[in-house]
Design a protein around this motif. Structure first.
Motif, mmCIF file in Angstrom:
data_model
loop_
_atom_site.group_PDB
_atom_site.id
_atom_site.type_symbol
_atom_site.label_atom_id
_atom_site.label_comp_id
_atom_site.label_asym_id
_atom_site.label_seq_id
_atom_site.Cartn_x
_atom_site.Cartn_y
_atom_site.Cartn_z
ATOM 1 N N VAL A 36 0.860 -1.176 0.000
ATOM 2 C CA VAL A 36 0.000 0.000 0.000
ATOM 3 C C VAL A 36 0.902 1.234 0.000
ATOM 4 O O VAL A 36 0.756 2.148 -0.805
ATOM 5 C CB VAL A 36 -0.902 0.008 1.262
ATOM 6 N N GLN A 37 1.858 1.230 0.922
ATOM 7 C CA GLN A 37 2.869 2.273 0.994
ATOM 8 C C GLN A 37 4.216 1.564 0.998
ATOM 9 O O GLN A 37 4.416 0.646 1.770
ATOM 10 C CB GLN A 37 2.738 3.057 2.298
ATOM 11 N N ARG A 38 5.091 1.979 0.148
ATOM 12 C CA ARG A 38 6.395 1.326 0.060
ATOM 13 C C ARG A 38 7.115 1.407 1.407
ATOM 14 O O ARG A 38 7.413 2.505 1.883
ATOM 15 C CB ARG A 38 7.220 2.032 -0.998
ATOM 16 N N PRO A 39 7.361 0.272 2.044
ATOM 17 C CA PRO A 39 8.034 0.348 3.343
ATOM 18 C C PRO A 39 9.500 0.774 3.194
ATOM 19 O O PRO A 39 10.097 0.574 2.148
ATOM 20 C CB PRO A 39 7.952 -1.085 3.875
ATOM 21 N N ILE A 40 10.019 1.386 4.243
ATOM 22 C CA ILE A 40 11.448 1.713 4.273
ATOM 23 C C ILE A 40 12.169 0.479 4.807
ATOM 24 O O ILE A 40 11.931 0.059 5.933
ATOM 25 C CB ILE A 40 11.700 2.921 5.187
ATOM 26 N N VAL A 41 13.001 -0.123 3.981
ATOM 27 C CA VAL A 41 13.610 -1.397 4.361
ATOM 28 C C VAL A 41 15.047 -1.183 4.832
ATOM 29 O O VAL A 41 15.860 -0.617 4.106
ATOM 30 C CB VAL A 41 13.582 -2.387 3.183
ATOM 31 N N ILE A 42 15.311 -1.622 6.046
ATOM 32 C CA ILE A 42 16.666 -1.554 6.587
ATOM 33 C C ILE A 42 17.144 -2.989 6.792
ATOM 34 O O ILE A 42 16.453 -3.799 7.402
ATOM 35 C CB ILE A 42 16.694 -0.824 7.947
ATOM 36 N N ILE A 43 18.313 -3.300 6.273
ATOM 37 C CA ILE A 43 18.833 -4.657 6.391
ATOM 38 C C ILE A 43 20.173 -4.597 7.111
ATOM 39 O O ILE A 43 21.021 -3.774 6.772
ATOM 40 C CB ILE A 43 19.019 -5.271 4.987
ATOM 41 N N THR A 44 20.359 -5.427 8.120
ATOM 42 C CA THR A 44 21.665 -5.440 8.780
ATOM 43 C C THR A 44 22.368 -6.755 8.512
ATOM 44 O O THR A 44 21.737 -7.784 8.291
ATOM 45 C CB THR A 44 21.555 -5.257 10.304
ATOM 46 N N SER A 45 23.684 -6.681 8.508
ATOM 47 C CA SER A 45 24.483 -7.881 8.257
ATOM 48 C C SER A 45 25.747 -7.828 9.095
ATOM 49 O O SER A 45 26.352 -6.777 9.264
ATOM 50 C CB SER A 45 24.839 -7.966 6.776
#
Lengths: 402, 292
Positions: B158-167
């Motif tokens: 619906v709304q593009r989520p803000i994606v944070i990925i950690t590694s």
């Protein structure tokens, strides 16, 4: 546009793809670099670099590409005079910006550089609010408090330190993978010896409970068994490490590799032996190479299947006689009937998955003492530097039969 | 460089509880503006996970956390079809089992897509999962929708989520995945920055104690040969221990009290104490040559 920079990055060995480059251009055209060099630097680094090990290379490339534009102090002073009594900062609305980007196009750095030189030669005094000369509050590519999609800010308020300078300081040098780091990094590299050994071989002999339930339910409750292969790591490793003598300067890095190999719990089997300068009839169990704690090399060859992955660690630098002559063993009380090279070839034939790690940096391989033997050993085993990058390559090599 | 970022009305800035460097803030804003996932790497204890909380707080958005384990499959993040429940219901329940929809449970990614408001989605420690895991999510993260064949439904964001990925860099991530991400490496904070960070957690802390603790801490990090350098979170623990223990700040640099909160390995402990001895007495350390 900045295409030279793209190629320079690739030349530095940074794996920048066209996708990332297009993203970067898109970001530039959205004005995300804020028309400053440091903005450009951070934007580029964020989008084009995907691993901390490449940050240093990026800094270097950036520095090489942009150092030419780092200021000439005298010129700056003169231009600084022109910029005194500036216009107040002029805010540009989004429409204005877009219109300007349309009109002026995106920056071509070389042209910009030439144009700036040209202006510096011909400009005679202060010009503000215009679109051509170095000044303030206008849409000229040069000056400050104005807007130009690909301009160079001269004077005015800086939001951060000069990017070229920041790049020149090379803060990320320590993260390069072609320099050695520590046990932890070695462990991570060794862990890859597992990644290819998944479910590819062996019979399906384990009940896959999840899938069985799933399949049974799909089958409206009639039992359907699903079998799978056991997920085990099948990698077996044999490490032979050169100790003493010419290896002493590398003791630290070897001991790091040693701890990493021993901490790696994911191998199905690990065998570790020592040798001194070259492999002969015997391999040693301890690092002091005592003949009382040794096993015949023949037995190792006999007992370990050829699916063992052989890693040799050593500088391969020795007297030619040690490698090529019967009785060449540097421990003169132990004679060898066959030259060392025969033993090495025998090992290489028996263990087709093999690699040699050499703590000597590869740029010295053809110059150091003992380069003749190093060259010959290299004919037998693929040789890699004992650095993270080298270990990575070696691990890749170990996964495939030569 | 914030000029151009105003185009997006979402602009991240640090919160009271999380100090962020300019570079990291810019990286977050670039990722938001470009609508790309932001991949965060960095030494353990540099606040990778907390960043997402801070972003959510700063932008006033809801945070969804998807913790990745070694067994996590990409599919689970999208949806799970609870066939067992359906089978159970068909035999013992009185529900209408022909409606498959009620047995589809959305995963974290699915939740993020269907949320009516924009959310911040944290995919934590992506490197823990199987090697192919990131690749399995490529399409979904790119086009922000996925299809559920069981119901014939397509779930779109619906709304593009803000994606944070950690590694934590335990595994190399696939190139195809990396190409689509914006990347930032959180460098270890310098002393000034660290002072601000500690202040956030201990506003009441005495200046002198903090200065001494930081001096000792950075000295300890500079000791060469440590297998695991102490990180921010360990420093915070240590500072707390020092305050609770009522340690005289003058003693900190000389004795390194409660060293166990900073160093967790035997060898490191010994090494640090030996080096400390060298530093305070100016003598030579005995038996440091542990080569072979």
């Amino acid at each position: 546009m900045f295409t030279g920079f793209f190629y320079l990055l690739r030349q530095e060995g940074i794996p920048v793809s066209l996708t990332e480059w297009m993203t970067f251009i898109e970001a530039l055209s959205k004005g995300l670099a804020g028309s400053t060099l440091s903005g450009f630097y951070h934007l580029g680094r964020t989008i084009l670099i995907k691993s901390e090990s490449n940050l240093d290379r990026f800094d270097l490339a950036f520095y090489r590409y942009f150092q030419g534009i780092e200021q000439n102090e005298e010129l700056l002073k003169q231009v600084g005079d022109w910029l005194e009594q500036p216009l107040p900062p002029r805010g540009f609305s989004e429409e204005e910006r877009a219109a300007l980007i349309d009109k002026l196009g995106l920056p071509d750095f070389d042209a910009l550089r030439k144009a700036l030189e040209e202006r510096l030669r011909t400009q005679d005094g202060a010009h503000h609010g215009g679109s051509n000369w170095i000044g303030t509050g206008g849409t000229s590519p040069f000056g400050h408090s104005g807007f130009h999609p690909g301009g160079i800010r001269i004077g005015g308020e800086s939001h951060s330190r000069s990017a070229v300078k920041v790049a020149g300081e090379r803060h990320y040098r320590g993260y390069r993978t072609d320099e050695t780091l520590g046990v932890r990094q070695f462990e991570v590299a060794l862990r890859r010896l597992r990644q290819f050994s998944t479910r590819l071989d062996g019979p399906k002999e384990e009940l896959d409970l999840e899938e069985t339930i799933q399949a049974t339910c799909h089958n409206a409750g009639r039992l359907e068994l699903v079998w799978t292969r056991p997920r085990k790591n099948t990698v077996k490793v044999l490490v032979l490490m050169d100790v003493g003598g010419s290896m002493t300067p590398y003791a630290k890095i070897c001991s790091q590799l040693f701890s990493a190999v021993h901490k790696a719990t994911h191998f199905k089997d690990l065998q570790f032996y020592y040798f001194h300068n070259c492999v002969y009839e015997n391999l040693y169990l301890d690092s002091d190479c005592s003949p009382y704690r040794s096993v015949p090399t023949e037995a190792v060859l006999h007992n370990l299947g050829s699916d063992y992955k052989l890693i040799l660690v050593g500088d391969a630098a020795m007297a030619p006689s040690e490698l090529l002559m019967p009785g060449g063993n540097v421990y003169w009380e132990i004679s060898n009937n066959e030259p060392g090279i025969t033993w090495l070839e025998r090992l290489a034939r028996h263990f087709p998955y093999n690699a040699w790690l050499n703590p000597i940096p590869s740029q010295h391989w053809d110059r150091i003492f003992g380069y003749q033997t190093l060259e010959q050993v290299k004919q037998v085993f693929p040789m890699y530097e004992l650095t993270l990058e080298g270990l990575d390559l070696a691990v890749k090599k170990l996964m495939v039969r030569q | 460089m914030n000029g151009g970022l105003h185009t997006e009305n979402l602009l991240y800035d640090e919160t009271d509880s999380y100090i962020v460097s300019d570079e990291l803030r810019n990286a977050v804003n670039i990722a938001i503006a470009l609508k790309r996932p932001l991949l965060i790497k960095g030494e353990p204890g540099t606040g990778k996970t907390v960043l997402a909380e801070s972003i959510a707080k700063s932008l006033g958005l809801k945070l969804l956390v998807w913790n990745i384990k070694s067994t996590t499959k990409a599919q689970v993040g999208l949806y799970v079809y609870d066939t067992v429940q359906r089978l159970y219901d068909s035999q013992f329940g009185d529900k209408d089992v022909s409606d498959i929809k009620q047995y589809i449970k959305l995963g974290k990614l699915g939740e993020a897509f269907t949320a009516p408001e924009r959310v911040v989605l944290l995919i934590d420690e992506i490197d823990k999962a199987d090697l192919e895991f990131p690749n399995d999510l490529l399409w979904e993260l790119d086009v922000m929708n996925f299809h559920i064949p069981e119901t014939g439904e397509t779930i779109s964001a619906v709304q593009r989520p803000i994606v944070i990925i950690t590694s934590n860099a335990e595994k190399e991530l696939p190139d195809a995945f990396l190409r689509r991400c914006v990347f930032h490496y959180i460098a270890f904070p310098d002393q000034d920055m660290m002072e601000r960070i500690v202040r956030v957690h201990f506003p009441e802390l005495e200046n002198f104690l903090l200065a001494e603790a930081l001096k000792a801490f950075y000295w300890l990090r500079s000791v060469s040969g440590l297998q695991k350098k102490p990180s921010t979170s360990e420093l915070l623990d240590w500072v707390q221990a020092l305050t609770i223990g009522g340690i005289d700040p003058d003693r900190i640099g000389k004795e390194l009290p409660f060293l166990g909160t900073l160093l967790k390995k035997n060898q490191d402990f010994d090494l640090a104490l030996r080096q400390l001895h060298v530093r305070t007495t100016g003598g030579t350390a005995g038996g440091t040559n542990r080569g072979w």
